[in-house]
Each structure stands twice: as structure tokens, then as C-alpha cells.
Design a protein around this motif. Sequence first.
Motif, PDB file in Angstrom:
ATOM      1  N   PHE A  72     -20.912 -24.435 -31.783  1.00 55.39           N
ATOM      2  CA  PHE A  72     -20.750 -23.260 -30.500  1.00 55.39           C
ATOM      3  C   PHE A  72     -19.216 -23.401 -30.160  1.00 55.39           C
ATOM      4  N   ALA A  73     -18.813 -24.494 -29.714  1.00 53.35           N
ATOM      5  CA  ALA A  73     -17.568 -24.858 -29.256  1.00 53.35           C
ATOM      6  C   ALA A  73     -16.539 -24.319 -30.263  1.00 53.35           C
ATOM      7  N   ASP A  74     -16.704 -24.772 -31.378  1.00 53.47           N
ATOM      8  CA  ASP A  74     -15.542 -24.275 -32.776  1.00 53.47           C
ATOM      9  C   ASP A  74     -15.468 -22.585 -32.617  1.00 53.47           C
ATOM     10  N   TYR A  75     -16.729 -21.960 -32.514  1.00 53.12           N
ATOM     11  CA  TYR A  75     -16.732 -20.616 -32.510  1.00 53.12           C
ATOM     12  C   TYR A  75     -16.163 -20.119 -31.334  1.00 53.12           C
ATOM     13  N   LEU A  76     -16.429 -20.675 -30.279  1.00 46.49           N
ATOM     14  CA  LEU A  76     -15.729 -19.999 -28.964  1.00 46.49           C
ATOM     15  C   LEU A  76     -14.074 -20.167 -29.224  1.00 46.49           C
TER      16      LEU A  76
ATOM     17  N   GLY B 112     -15.413  -0.662 -32.105  1.00 49.23           N
ATOM     18  CA  GLY B 112     -15.468  -1.156 -33.428  1.00 49.23           C
ATOM     19  C   GLY B 112     -15.612  -2.597 -33.540  1.00 49.23           C
ATOM     20  N   ILE B 113     -15.780  -3.096 -34.675  1.00 45.64           N
ATOM     21  CA  ILE B 113     -16.146  -4.377 -35.219  1.00 45.64           C
ATOM     22  C   ILE B 113     -15.041  -5.332 -34.853  1.00 45.64           C
ATOM     23  N   THR B 114     -15.421  -5.989 -33.337  1.00 42.34           N
ATOM     24  CA  THR B 114     -14.484  -6.887 -32.815  1.00 42.34           C
ATOM     25  C   THR B 114     -15.038  -8.436 -32.596  1.00 42.34           C
ATOM     26  N   GLY B 115     -16.306  -8.156 -32.555  1.00 34.06           N
ATOM     27  CA  GLY B 115     -16.972  -9.319 -32.217  1.00 34.06           C
ATOM     28  C   GLY B 115     -17.699  -9.574 -30.758  1.00 34.06           C
ATOM     29  N   LYS B 116     -17.471  -8.429 -29.882  1.00 34.86           N
ATOM     30  CA  LYS B 116     -18.267  -8.654 -28.787  1.00 34.86           C
ATOM     31  C   LYS B 116     -19.516  -8.738 -28.582  1.00 34.86           C
TER      32      LYS B 116
ATOM     33  N   GLN C 258     -24.299 -15.667 -18.146  1.00 38.13           N
ATOM     34  CA  GLN C 258     -24.693 -14.559 -17.734  1.00 38.13           C
ATOM     35  C   GLN C 258     -23.580 -13.570 -18.304  1.00 38.13           C
ATOM     36  N   VAL C 259     -23.983 -12.455 -19.064  1.00 36.55           N
ATOM     37  CA  VAL C 259     -22.864 -11.614 -19.915  1.00 36.55           C
ATOM     38  C   VAL C 259     -23.128 -10.197 -19.682  1.00 36.55           C
ATOM     39  N   LEU C 260     -22.211  -9.501 -19.492  1.00 41.42           N
ATOM     40  CA  LEU C 260     -22.081  -8.122 -19.436  1.00 41.42           C
ATOM     41  C   LEU C 260     -21.256  -7.316 -20.559  1.00 41.42           C
ATOM     42  N   GLU C 261     -21.481  -6.605 -21.236  1.00 42.82           N
ATOM     43  CA  GLU C 261     -20.529  -5.899 -21.989  1.00 42.82           C
ATOM     44  C   GLU C 261     -20.388  -4.510 -21.616  1.00 42.82           C
ATOM     45  N   LEU C 262     -19.211  -4.094 -21.181  1.00 41.69           N
ATOM     46  CA  LEU C 262     -18.786  -2.917 -20.553  1.00 41.69           C
ATOM     47  C   LEU C 262     -19.021  -1.831 -21.374  1.00 41.69           C
ATOM     48  N   GLN C 263     -19.259  -1.792 -22.597  1.00 40.50           N
ATOM     49  CA  GLN C 263     -19.440  -0.650 -23.296  1.00 40.50           C
ATOM     50  C   GLN C 263     -21.062  -0.153 -23.318  1.00 40.50           C
ATOM     51  N   ASP C 264     -21.676  -1.001 -22.482  1.00 40.07           N
ATOM     52  CA  ASP C 264     -23.326  -0.802 -22.517  1.00 40.07           C
ATOM     53  C   ASP C 264     -23.659  -0.458 -21.251  1.00 40.07           C
ATOM     54  N   GLN C 265     -22.662  -0.164 -20.303  1.00 41.98           N
ATOM     55  CA  GLN C 265     -22.808  -0.048 -19.002  1.00 41.98           C
ATOM     56  C   GLN C 265     -22.208   1.419 -18.355  1.00 41.98           C
ATOM     57  N   ILE C 266     -22.772   1.708 -17.204  1.00 41.86           N
ATOM     58  CA  ILE C 266     -22.145   2.996 -16.564  1.00 41.86           C
ATOM     59  C   ILE C 266     -21.368   2.458 -15.637  1.00 41.86           C
ATOM     60  N   LYS C 267     -20.057   2.850 -15.640  1.00 44.08           N
ATOM     61  CA  LYS C 267     -18.733   2.685 -14.769  1.00 44.08           C
ATOM     62  C   LYS C 267     -18.944   3.602 -13.644  1.00 44.08           C
ATOM     63  N   ILE C 268     -19.041   3.158 -12.263  1.00 43.92           N
ATOM     64  CA  ILE C 268     -18.771   3.952 -11.284  1.00 43.92           C
ATOM     65  C   ILE C 268     -17.711   3.611 -10.437  1.00 43.92           C
ATOM     66  N   ASN C 269     -16.803   4.405 -10.199  1.00 50.07           N
ATOM     67  CA  ASN C 269     -15.370   4.263  -9.565  1.00 50.07           C
ATOM     68  C   ASN C 269     -15.089   4.748  -8.149  1.00 50.07           C
ATOM     69  N   LEU C 270     -15.395   4.028  -7.165  1.00 49.39           N
ATOM     70  CA  LEU C 270     -15.394   4.662  -5.721  1.00 49.39           C
ATOM     71  C   LEU C 270     -13.920   4.325  -5.309  1.00 49.39           C
TER      72      LEU C 270
ATOM     73  N   LEU D  22     -20.422 -12.368 -29.710  1.00 50.55           N
ATOM     74  CA  LEU D  22     -19.985 -13.303 -28.779  1.00 50.55           C
ATOM     75  C   LEU D  22     -21.119 -13.020 -27.407  1.00 50.55           C
ATOM     76  N   SER D  23     -21.232 -11.785 -27.058  1.00 56.36           N
ATOM     77  CA  SER D  23     -22.337 -11.865 -25.950  1.00 56.36           C
ATOM     78  C   SER D  23     -23.455 -12.411 -26.402  1.00 56.36           C
ATOM     79  N   ARG D  24     -24.048 -12.237 -27.604  1.00 53.77           N
ATOM     80  CA  ARG D  24     -25.349 -12.739 -27.951  1.00 53.77           C
ATOM     81  C   ARG D  24     -25.335 -14.238 -28.028  1.00 53.77           C
ATOM     82  N   LEU D  25     -24.176 -14.741 -28.373  1.00 56.11           N
ATOM     83  CA  LEU D  25     -24.086 -16.434 -28.420  1.00 56.11           C
ATOM     84  C   LEU D  25     -23.864 -16.965 -27.127  1.00 56.11           C
ATOM     85  N   LEU D  26     -23.245 -16.303 -26.114  1.00 58.19           N
ATOM     86  CA  LEU D  26     -23.237 -16.760 -24.741  1.00 58.19           C
ATOM     87  C   LEU D  26     -24.232 -16.884 -23.994  1.00 58.19           C
ATOM     88  N   ILE D  27     -25.242 -15.834 -24.377  1.00 60.36           N
ATOM     89  CA  ILE D  27     -26.378 -15.640 -23.703  1.00 60.36           C
ATOM     90  C   ILE D  27     -27.516 -16.720 -24.177  1.00 60.36           C
ATOM     91  N   LYS D  28     -27.354 -16.762 -25.466  1.00 58.20           N
ATOM     92  CA  LYS D  28     -28.181 -18.017 -26.131  1.00 58.20           C
ATOM     93  C   LYS D  28     -28.028 -19.180 -25.543  1.00 58.20           C
TER      94      LYS D  28
END
Length: 89
Positions: free
Chosen positions: A8-12, A44-48, A61-73, A51-57
Motif C-alpha cells: 500500500f505504501a509503495d502504491y501511494l 477519465g481514467i486517472t486512478g481516482k 474516510q474518502v469522498l470523490e467529488l465526482q460522486d457528490q452534489i456540490k452546493i455553493n452558498l 485510490l478511493s477504494r484502497l484508502l477506504i480499505k
Amino acid sequence: MIEKKIPFADYLSSILGKEEAERILNMSGEEKENRLIVITGRSGITGKSTLSRLLIKHGYQVLELQDQIKINLDRIIEHPIINFHSLVD
């Protein structure tokens, strides 16, 4: 054919660089539970997702912004009401 496992450390280090990898690897157990790692990047295929799956494993605690709804007040409320949330049903 048996594939060799990558530590894991080498991958990171390979994807984030040594300094950022060490920063993540040196987080205490409490930090891992209470701090959120936000992963962003171009489409695209960048490894996001990998990386997310491995960090969770590994307990992060991980959040991928592409999977979220962004609200800007961004507009300042001129006459705020204290505890306004209690007035909304």
C-alpha cells in the motif's frame, strides 16, 4: 501466473509522491476516522476510484467529488435570524 502484490505504501508513493503518501500514512487512527480525504481530478481514467477504494480499505474516510452534489452558498445574508433552522419544518 501469480501476480505480485504491491505494498500500500509503495502504491501511494507512486500515485501521490513520497511526501503526500507519508502525510497520509502517518495519520493517527483518530485522524483516519475523523478526517476526510477529498479526491478530485479530471474526468477519465486517472486512478481516482482505485485510490478511493484502497484508502477506504485501509480505514480512511474518502469522498470523490465526482460522486457528490456540490452546493455553493456565496451570497451574504443581510439580516440573519439566529437559530433560523428551528423555524423550518
